[in-house]
Design an enzyme around this catalytic site. Structure first.
Site, short mmCIF file in Angstrom:
data_model
loop_
_atom_site.label_atom_id
_atom_site.label_comp_id
_atom_site.label_asym_id
_atom_site.label_seq_id
_atom_site.Cartn_x
_atom_site.Cartn_y
_atom_site.Cartn_z
N PHE A 163 29.92 -35.06 -27.13
CA PHE A 163 30.30 -36.44 -26.25
C PHE A 163 29.55 -37.48 -27.07
CE2 PHE A 163 30.06 -39.61 -22.95
CZ PHE A 163 31.34 -39.80 -22.73
N ASP B 67 23.30 -30.20 -22.27
CA ASP B 67 24.28 -31.45 -21.58
C ASP B 67 25.18 -30.35 -20.66
OD1 ASP B 67 25.69 -33.01 -20.31
OD2 ASP B 67 25.84 -34.59 -21.88
N TYR C 248 28.80 -37.29 -11.13
CA TYR C 248 30.10 -37.95 -10.64
C TYR C 248 31.59 -37.08 -11.08
CZ TYR C 248 29.78 -39.99 -15.48
OH TYR C 248 29.71 -40.39 -16.74
N LYS C 249 31.26 -36.01 -11.85
CA LYS C 249 32.42 -35.16 -12.16
C LYS C 249 32.49 -34.37 -11.09
CE LYS C 249 32.38 -36.08 -17.22
NZ LYS C 249 31.27 -37.08 -17.42
N ARG D 13 44.13 -34.42 -21.57
CA ARG D 13 43.24 -33.69 -21.12
C ARG D 13 43.41 -33.59 -19.34
NH1 ARG D 13 36.84 -34.71 -20.81
NH2 ARG D 13 37.70 -36.31 -19.25
#
Length: 428
Positions: free
Chosen positions: A129, A198, A228-229, A387
């Site tokens: 990322f 991560d 938040y995911k 995705r």
């Protein structure tokens, strides 16, 4: 091939099905983007309202003590730790993933410079990322290190006597490919280096055991992740940082600081001394004042994950995640042939997170926009990735079937070619 009726039967037998009621999901929407922003738990709005009106509005500053605001980073941290194979008081909720990565990677480089001063190499995945790569690039420039980027399959060859720190995202955000954590930890430690993970696309999505199943060599050193995911903490929810207790003990003994030595990471913040003395253990990795409203929302999201323990827990979540993604991949490949979609996610479920990604060299972005207009929400990752994330707490098998049906219609009718779907928005 699986039929729509088969999917309804799978949902009827789903041991996790009752958990869908914990979420406020809009009618007519198939949400396959929980890997970017988890859905809203039903408990969240009332809890945030309570904090705002009663704890803040009525009790004001007293609530730091009477409502336990000051303890939220550790209290929620302990809940997240239980999902990741970590122990109590080893993980703290604070700041953003980027900030926590800066803290963790900085501390890892400090340790590497003490133990192996001749090593000046940070290794990461080329398509990690971007924020991870930007933070690593910044620290490499500041510290005189070399940042080496490689394809996932090339990483093992770079675990050698030049490596100081390996920094990887456990599940790749683009492809959904999942690294073998314990195997990687053993290799890195065998080479005398450190590893920073991560967990942004892992926490709450796939089983994680930060401490490994055996000796210390198989455990991680540092880990960060977002709230938040799959943890359903809301947009911009606070992140977390974990450090292996042997490392925090060493930092205590050797008075090693993390670089953002803020006031709440002080051993005694309310003594207000002019000089800094780090808190013991993971406490030193907190920096500034906790965002209480956001933490209240995050705790509701984490509690939805903990609720799964009564319905089979992490093994059940993983089984359903694999089943959902395998069904989606099989249906897309069977029903969308000839439309240029190429699977980017590993076929081997052991190497796959809780998502499926397809590349399309031409038209990927407008195809996703056409799906969103139909109420099927996934996302697009440049340059060519469509995705789709599968959150087993609330995604149903019938959602997968219907999502693919919409995709088939978008492709066959060519509706994605409409001008409105080809206008790029600020967020993709």
């Amino acid at each position: 091939m699986t039929t729509r009726q088969d999917c309804l039967a799978l949902d009827a037998r789903d041991e996790l099905a009752p958990l869908r009621a914990l979420f406020d999901l809009p009618d007519g929407v198939i949400y396959l983007d929980g890997n970017s922003l988890g859905a809203l738990p039903r408990a969240t709005a009332a809890r945030v309202q309570q904090v705002a009106t009663a704890e803040w509005g009525r009790d004001l500053i007293k609530s730091w003590n009477t409502a336990g605001w000051i303890d939220l980073p550790q209290r929620i941290g302990n809940k997240i730790a239980s999902l990741l194979g970590a122990g109590p008081d080893e993980l703290i909720v604070a700041d953003s993933t980027s900030v926590n990565l800066f803290k963790a990677l900085s501390a890892a480089l400090d340790l590497a410079q003490r133990d192996t001063p001749g090593r000046k190499r940070i290794v990461s995945e080329r398509f990690n990322f971007p924020t991870d790569l930007y933070i690593a690039e910044s620290l490499a420039r500041q510290r005189g290190f070399e940042l080496v980027l490689a394809e996932a399959d090339e990483i093992p060859a770079l675990i050698d006597d030049r490596l100081a720190v390996l920094m990887l995202t456990h599940v790749n955000y683009r492809s959904g490919r999942m690294h073998r954590m314990e195997e990687t930890n053993l290799a890195v430690h065998g080479a005398g280096a450190l590893v920073v993970w991560d967990l942004a696309h892992s926490a709450g999505a796939v089983p994680v055991n930060l401490k490994g199943s055996g000796p210390r060599a198989g455990a991680a050193d540092f880990a960060v992740g977002c709230g938040y995911k799959y943890l359903n903490g809301g947009p911009g929810a606070p992140a977390f940082v974990w450090v292996h207790p042997t490392i925090t003990a060493r930092m205590d003994a050797e008075q090693l600081w993390q670089p953002l030595s803020g006031w709440l990471g002080h051993a005694a913040p309310f003594q207000f001394t002019p000089d800094y003395h780090p808190a013991a253990g993971i406490g030193r990795f907190i920096c500034g004042t906790p965002p209480v409203l956001s933490l209240a929302a995050l705790e509701c999201g984490v509690d939805t994950m903990l609720a799964a323990e009564a319905h089979g827990g992490q093994p059940a979540l993983r089984r359903k995640s694999i089943a959902l993604s395998e069904l989606f991949i099989a249906l897309v490949e069977a029903r969308c042939t000839g439309h240029g979609l190429t699977l980017q996610t590993p076929r081997d479920a052991a190497q796959r997170g809780s998502q499926a990604s397809f590349a399309r060299a031409d038209g990927g972005y407008p195809i996703m926009q056409a799906l969103i207009a139909r109420g099927v929400i996934g996302d697009f990752r440049a340059p060519d990735i469509l995705r789709f994330g599968f959150t087993p707490l609330y995604t149903r098998f019938i959602d997968v079937w219907d999502a693919v049906e919409h995709l088939v219609q978008v492709l066959q009718t060519g509706e994605w070619r409409q001008a409105r779907f080809n206008q790029r928005a600020a967020v993709t």
